[in-house]
Design an enzyme around this catalytic site. Structure first.
Site, PDB file in Angstrom:
ATOM      1  N   THR A   1      -1.200   0.783 -10.886  1.00  0.00           N
ATOM      2  CA  THR A   1      -2.395   0.145 -10.329  1.00  0.00           C
ATOM      3  C   THR A   1      -3.170   1.101  -9.434  1.00  0.00           C
ATOM      4  O   THR A   1      -4.329   0.861  -9.131  1.00  0.00           O
ATOM      5  CB  THR A   1      -2.016  -1.134  -9.557  1.00  0.00           C
ATOM      6  OG1 THR A   1      -3.177  -1.932  -9.345  1.00  0.00           O
ATOM      7  CG2 THR A   1      -1.364  -0.789  -8.217  1.00  0.00           C
TER       8      THR A   1
ATOM      9  N   GLU B   1     -18.509  -5.855  -2.839  1.00  0.00           N
ATOM     10  CA  GLU B   1     -17.137  -6.260  -2.592  1.00  0.00           C
ATOM     11  C   GLU B   1     -16.899  -7.702  -3.011  1.00  0.00           C
ATOM     12  O   GLU B   1     -15.834  -8.029  -3.527  1.00  0.00           O
ATOM     13  CB  GLU B   1     -16.795  -6.054  -1.112  1.00  0.00           C
ATOM     14  CG  GLU B   1     -15.352  -6.226  -0.766  1.00  0.00           C
ATOM     15  CD  GLU B   1     -14.453  -5.117  -1.294  1.00  0.00           C
ATOM     16  OE1 GLU B   1     -13.237  -5.166  -1.035  1.00  0.00           O
ATOM     17  OE2 GLU B   1     -14.954  -4.183  -1.977  1.00  0.00           O
TER      18      GLU B   1
ATOM     19  N   GLU C   1     -12.069  -0.266  -9.952  1.00  0.00           N
ATOM     20  CA  GLU C   1     -11.714  -1.269 -10.964  1.00  0.00           C
ATOM     21  C   GLU C   1     -12.714  -1.354 -12.121  1.00  0.00           C
ATOM     22  O   GLU C   1     -12.326  -1.455 -13.292  1.00  0.00           O
ATOM     23  CB  GLU C   1     -11.550  -2.637 -10.303  1.00  0.00           C
ATOM     24  CG  GLU C   1     -10.269  -2.805  -9.517  1.00  0.00           C
ATOM     25  CD  GLU C   1     -10.271  -2.085  -8.176  1.00  0.00           C
ATOM     26  OE1 GLU C   1      -9.191  -1.881  -7.583  1.00  0.00           O
ATOM     27  OE2 GLU C   1     -11.384  -1.720  -7.717  1.00  0.00           O
TER      28      GLU C   1
ATOM     29  N   ASP D   1      -4.139 -10.025  -8.456  1.00  0.00           N
ATOM     30  CA  ASP D   1      -4.536  -9.130  -9.550  1.00  0.00           C
ATOM     31  C   ASP D   1      -3.420  -8.296 -10.174  1.00  0.00           C
ATOM     32  O   ASP D   1      -3.073  -8.449 -11.349  1.00  0.00           O
ATOM     33  CB  ASP D   1      -5.693  -8.227  -9.102  1.00  0.00           C
ATOM     34  CG  ASP D   1      -5.425  -7.537  -7.755  1.00  0.00           C
ATOM     35  OD1 ASP D   1      -4.351  -7.744  -7.179  1.00  0.00           O
ATOM     36  OD2 ASP D   1      -6.302  -6.799  -7.296  1.00  0.00           O
TER      37      ASP D   1
ATOM     38  N   GLU E   1       0.824  -1.200   0.000  1.00  0.00           N
ATOM     39  CA  GLU E   1       0.000   0.000   0.000  1.00  0.00           C
ATOM     40  C   GLU E   1       0.865   1.261   0.000  1.00  0.00           C
ATOM     41  O   GLU E   1       0.566   2.233  -0.699  1.00  0.00           O
ATOM     42  CB  GLU E   1      -0.936   0.005   1.217  1.00  0.00           C
ATOM     43  CG  GLU E   1      -1.943  -1.131   1.258  1.00  0.00           C
ATOM     44  CD  GLU E   1      -3.034  -1.000   0.210  1.00  0.00           C
ATOM     45  OE1 GLU E   1      -3.051  -0.004  -0.537  1.00  0.00           O
ATOM     46  OE2 GLU E   1      -3.884  -1.904   0.128  1.00  0.00           O
TER      47      GLU E   1
END
Length: 797
Positions: free
Chosen positions: A519, A415, A433, A320, A179
């Site tokens: 991302t 979610e 996304e 991902d 993160e």
């Protein structure tokens, strides 16, 4: 049928319908066909004679003009619609951003229901979710390049100044490495890229790489995480103490595999390859550990043993962005191995994970075995990646599945959900996304339906999530109950992708097609690194030879070198390579001309602010290596203009030739060493030692000598004004922290008649011929002596 319709009438009906076929579906065409039959039947007395002759040229022209007007109106309405929702998106973003700045800054996130900041350690803990927080202005850092995309230049400049003045990473706090990398390091680099672009168009002249320096500080704090037997980083890092006391050795594939873009960009901005190298080792290790039976990776691995802990494989949470960084890593570096790694595993996902219109999860070692029945919202990014890989049709099919699930839940994608559509985790965190893949599909196809999809989702957020202080997540997509949470990615990504979908090129504050989005949707320039000729892929066309070049001025001479690890960006990829978009190349109508550098290498003075400014404009920055090695590093991508970037290349070539000549002259002049004669004041004993000469000041030749009582300079390194009086004395100065010639200048100013510079090496090293800086303003002699010899001298005398 009344009056009976002739074949000519039917021909006319078909003729009219043909004009409508491009704009009507089958049901609409059938309905229009019936209406036309009805009109013709009622007016046969008038139309009959004309219809017998068939459609005239006038009739055809009439319908062509009529349809052209309708098409133009439809296009105009579509443009107005996009403009309207681009404006609405910006209004929504500013509501969220201003709410954060008013009620939360400098806290990491805004709590939109409480109208206050979320501060780790002070507000109620949410467990590992809070590992994304580090008391480092998360939301404002994450939002920097969104401000630029939306053309909010004043807000951007204010935010950059706030970050520069107030951001520090020297805190005893443990954060999630993944993160921190994608949000903070990525945010700083995206902000830096935006600043460089603004400078290239004559704005933000005050900026001097401060965000880049913060990026280096943060990345350096990441480095202990990579100190593992496998090279995979541990999942958490303490910003002050590194990995000391941390015992978590399990990392997800995405966590270890989503570092490359940011770390590679940092390496290529700074010339320090260590960041990229570490991230590349992690990517390589994950790839080599894929299951050979399927070519798929697992989702969790032990960083010490390299053994898979969880062997499920999908394209959602835990894996991902690993796929994303293989492909996008290839796009910004041109490294064919990254493409091969991506394509091998991408083909495996098509073979084992694609089921009808959705992506499932399987056991990586036994890919025929499905391991879970639910999907998660993160998977919705996959169609966007499929577009970048060239599979637009499959991307559209998979995307439609997630749009359908969102539609069944009031246009908010939950979610997690079962393949049957039932809710598994009912929250909605305003994730980006689905909007991201929708944007990329629109970019690739220009199909208006993707704009309609974006409008639907945007309105759902406005109607369901807007509160007085920003936008709140939903605890449950069905009930609409709100949660006191607004993640930084809402501003960094979600609103950014909405705006890019709706906005026209002139409404975007930066040429977005010149950047790869990470991302976290941060901007990395496609030209972040250039390449050398030997690395250009075989092709009918050869890209320009643009390389980052470094030249160093060392104490024992000068040398220049190319950063040979530079690789081509996809601006230069050819049509036969696997990137689907065509990059628009601007062709100059001007005749080619000879360009020369505006500053000559022989005149360069690193202490002259005007010279430094000229170099900066050409993309050349100055730094000291190991305290006394003056190094120039050229990155044409940071030059203020393309022409100045070329001038920088010319200057670097000139300075290299100048360096070689100075080095050659120095070697000729320093064949014979000089001598240091020492006599003790106590017992009158003497000793003589070999010493290195200086390439500046008077040389001790032909019996010339300098004599005086020796005294240690204060400060001992001689790098600033010497405070003790040295009139008539020989100054003793320690090596390090600045250039040799500066030490001698300071000693001369203090009255010294000569200078002895003492080496700082623990072992007896070769005598140096001390270099100057090209300015002949030193009037006293100086020599260089080894530290080990000094010890012998003290013992002898």
């Amino acid at each position: 049928m009344k009056h009976g319709l002739s074949s000519t009438v039917f021909a006319l009906i078909l003729f009219i319908c043909c004009f409508r076929s491009a704009y009507c579906n089958d049901k609409q065409q059938k309905s229009r066909f019936e209406k036309i039959k009805e009109i013709v039947a009622k007016n046969m007395d008038i139309l009959g004679p004309m219809l017998k002759r068939g459609p005239s040229k006038e009739m055809i022209d009439f319908y062509l003009k009529h349809e052209a007007k309708k098409k133009k109106k439809r296009e105009s309405d579509f443009e107005k619609k996009k403009k309207k929702y681009a404006k609405q998106t910006k209004t929504m973003f500013l509501h969220a951003y201003n709410s954060y700045m008013m009620h939360a800054f400098p806290a990491d996130e805004l709590m939109p229901l409480s109208c206050k900041g979320r501060v780790r350690g002070l507000t109620q803990s949410r467990g590992e979710v809070d590992d994304a927080l580090g008391r480092y202005m998360l939301t404002v850092v994450d939002s920097l390049d969104t401000l630029i995309v939306m053309k909010e230049l004043e807000l951007f400049e204010d935010a950059v100044k706030l970050v520069i003045r107030g951001l520090s990473f020297d805190t005893d706090i443990t954060v999630n490495l993944f993160e921190a990398n994608i949000r903070i390091l990525g945010g700083l680099l995206g902000g830096h890229a935006s600043c460089l672009y603004l400078q290239s168009v004559g704005k933000l002249s005050w900026y001097s790489n401060e965000l880049l320096m913060l990026s280096v500080d943060l990345a350096d704090r990441f480095l202990p995480a990579f100190d593992t037997p496998t090279g995979l980083p541990v999942p958490k890092i303490n910003l002050r103490h590194g990995t000391h006391g941390l015992k978590d050795n399990e990392t997800c594939t995405a966590c270890a595999g989503t570092l490359f873009l940011e770390m590679a960009a940092l390496s290529r901005y700074t010339g320090n390859s260590s960041y990229e190298s570490l991230a590349r080792v992690a990517l390589n290790f994950l790839y080599e550990r894929r299951f050979k039976a399927s070519d798929l990776p697992g989702s969790t691995m032990n960083v010490n043993s390299g053994h898979w802990i969880r062997k499920d494989s999908g394209v959602g949470a835990g894996i991902d962005s690993y796929y994303e960084y293989l492909l996008k890593g290839y796009l910004i570096t041109g490294d064919k191995r990254l493409w091969d790694m991506f394509s091998t595993q991408y083909e495996a996902t098509k073979k084992y994970l694609k089921k009808n219109k959705y992506m499932t999860s399987v056991h990586a070692g036994a890919p025929k075995n499905r391991v879970k029945e639910h999907q998660d919202a993160l998977q919705a990014f996959w169609p966007g990646l499929q577009v970048l890989a060239g599979d637009v049709d499959e991307a559209a099919e998979v995307h439609s599945h997630y749009v359908q699930v969102s539609g069944h839940n009031q246009n908010t994608l939950p979610e997690s959900f079962l393949l049957t559509g039932q809710l598994y985790w009912p929250q909605y965190y305003i994730r980006p996304e689905l909007v991201e893949s929708n944007y990329i599909l629109y970019k690739a196809t220009r199909d208006p339906k993707y704009v309609d999809t974006a409008v639907t989702i945007l309105n759902a957020i406005e109607n369901r999530c807007k509160v007085v202080c920003g936008y709140a997540a939903l605890k449950h997509v069905a009930s609409g109950e709100l949660e006191d949470r607004m993640d930084s990615f809402v501003l960094a990504e979600t609103f950014k992708y909405f705006y890019l979908t709706f906005a026209e090129e002139e409404d975007i504050g930066i040429p977005i097609d010149d950047y790869v989005l990470t991302t976290e949707a941060h901007l990395i320039p496609l030209h972040v690194q250039f390449f050398s000729k030997e690395q250009v892929n075989a092709s009918k066309e050869v890209c320009p030879d643009k390389r980052i070049y470094a030249w160093s001025w060392l104490e024992d001479g000068l040398f220049g070198r190319y950063f040979t690890n530079a690789l081509p960006s996809h601006i230069c990829l050819m049509e036969d390579q696997p990137y689907n978009y065509k990059i628009k190349q601007k062709k100059s109508k001007e005749e080619p001309r000879t360009i020369t550098s505006s500053l000559k290498a022989s005149n360069f003075d690193y202490k002259n602010p005007e010279h430094v400014a000229v170099l900066r404009s050409m993309g050349i920055h100055i730094e000291f290596v190991d305290g006394e090695k003056l190094q120039l590093v050229h990155n044409a991508g940071t030059a203020y203009s393309e022409q100045l970037g070329v001038e920088g290349v010319i200057f670097m070539k000139e300075i290299t030739e100048h360096a070689k000549e100075m080095s050659r002259v120095a070697q000729q002049q320093s064949v014979a060493p000089r001598e240091l004669f020492v006599q003790s004041l106590l017992n009158r004993e003497t000793a003589t030692f070999e010493a290195g000469r200086a390439q500046f000041g008077p040389d001790l030749t032909d019996g010339m000598r300098v004599a005086g009582t020796a005294e240690l300079a204060q400060p001992a390194d001689g790098c600033s004004v010497i405070i003790n009086r040295l009139a008539g004395k020989v100054a003793i100065v320690h090596r390090g922290n600045c250039m040799f010639v500066d030490k001698v200048r300071h000693a001369e100013q203090a009255g010294a008649v000569g200078v002895v510079i003492i080496d700082n090496a623990e072992e007896n090293s070769a005598l140096l011929a001390m270099s100057g800086d090209g300015t002949d303003d030193v009037n006293i002699s100086s020599i260089f002596i080894n530290k080990v010899l000094l010890g012998l001298m003290v013992l002898s005398c």
